[in-house]
Design an enzyme around this catalytic site. Structure first.
Site, mmCIF file in Angstrom:
data_model
loop_
_atom_site.group_PDB
_atom_site.id
_atom_site.type_symbol
_atom_site.label_atom_id
_atom_site.label_comp_id
_atom_site.label_asym_id
_atom_site.label_seq_id
_atom_site.Cartn_x
_atom_site.Cartn_y
_atom_site.Cartn_z
ATOM 1 N N GLU A 40 0.852 -1.186 0.000
ATOM 2 C CA GLU A 40 0.000 0.000 0.000
ATOM 3 C C GLU A 40 0.892 1.241 0.000
ATOM 4 O OE1 GLU A 40 -3.296 1.860 3.139
ATOM 5 O OE2 GLU A 40 -1.679 0.572 3.875
ATOM 6 N N LYS A 106 -9.681 1.375 -1.352
ATOM 7 C CA LYS A 106 -9.786 0.846 0.010
ATOM 8 C C LYS A 106 -11.140 1.166 0.628
ATOM 9 C CE LYS A 106 -7.121 1.092 4.335
ATOM 10 N NZ LYS A 106 -5.967 1.799 4.973
ATOM 11 N N CYS A 142 -4.721 -3.221 3.705
ATOM 12 C CA CYS A 142 -4.327 -2.902 5.074
ATOM 13 C C CYS A 142 -5.450 -3.088 6.097
ATOM 14 C CB CYS A 142 -3.757 -1.492 5.119
ATOM 15 S SG CYS A 142 -2.706 -1.177 6.571
#
Length: 269
Positions: A40, A106, A142
């Site tokens: 990321e 995300k 994440c």
């Protein structure tokens, strides 16, 4: 599927980070990998305001990655930032290579432990699964790894391998939490989960003067569908290659049919 894990720490300079990406694409290609995964925020670390580094997916940074992937004949998965709305950006994964072009924004923003990712970033709004060399590949980023429902939903959409690029902030028991979460999500979804983290940053004094160091603890992990750890790296920069067999996913889903026997459904689609 031979997949390369490129565990590196990004700087605040996109050009410097691009040089690392291009170099590692070359190394992964030489190792006969068909996919290379970067962390990321690989285009620019979180140490710089996101809006300063955001580019559209047809901008120069992503275009250079796309061209390198096409030339090398490899699929690249890499974290970047793209323009959003009202001064915010999106935390985006680019997937690019021969015959494939996809992106994922995300879904879950890290508004936790005294930090507010949503101050600069807006969330995505859809799950992404793509076909890669006959394998269904799911995408997450994440903090998403703390949400089992997302991984179950990806598996319900057919994902056999789920890739989770990360910039996992250090802290008390954070490595243990990372390892546990990646392994648990593999078990939840009976999938292979590839958790790819930024490496531990350079020691104090060796990173950019005046900048908050990029975050990362390393320990990239590949977990199998029954929770076995197939690969775990240490904290430092490293390129590792592993062969994944999707057949183990099919076997695990027969032996442990949690996806088909669950009495709950997920609202994401």
């Amino acid at each position: 599927m031979r997949i390369a894990l490129a565990q590196f720490a990004a700087t605040t300079d996109p050009a410097q980070n691009l040089a690392v990406v291009l170099e590692q694409i070359g190394r992964a290609t030489a190792a006969a990998a068909s996919v290379i995964v970067f962390p990321e925020a690989m285009s620019c670390s979180f140490a710089r305001p996101r809006i300063d580094a955001a580019e559209p997916l047809d901008g120069p940074w992503a275009s250079a990655v796309r061209a390198a992937a096409a030339k090398a004949g490899i699929t690249v998965i890499v974290g970047t930032f793209t323009p959003g709305l009202s001064g915010h950006v999106r935390n985006t994964l680019l997937v690019t290579g021969p015959g494939i072009e996809a992106s994922y924004d995300k879904l879950h923003l890290f508004d936790a432990l005294g930090y507010r990712e949503s101050d600069q970033i807006e969330p995505g709004d859809e799950l992404v699964v793509c076909d890669l060399d006959g394998v269904r590949l799911g995408l997450a980023t994440c903090y998403d790894v703390r949400f089992p429902e997302q991984f179950k939903a990806l598996a319900q959409l057919g994902a056999e391998v789920i890739v989770v690029p990360s910039s996992w902030a250090p802290g008390e028991r954070k490595v243990e939490q990372w390892r546990t979460r990646v392994t648990a999500r593999a078990l939840d979804s009976t999938s292979i989960v590839v958790g790819l983290g930024q490496a531990l940053p350079p020691a104090d004094g060796s990173s950019e003067p005046g900048a908050r160091r990029p975050t990362g603890v390393g320990h990239s992990i590949v977990a199998g569908p029954l929770g076995e750890i197939l690969l775990e790296l240490g904290p430092d920069p490293e390129l590792a290659v592993i062969d994944l067999d999707p057949a183990v996913v099919a076997a695990a889903r027969v032996a442990l049919p949690v996806l088909t026997t669950s009495r709950f459904t997920n609202s994401l689609s």
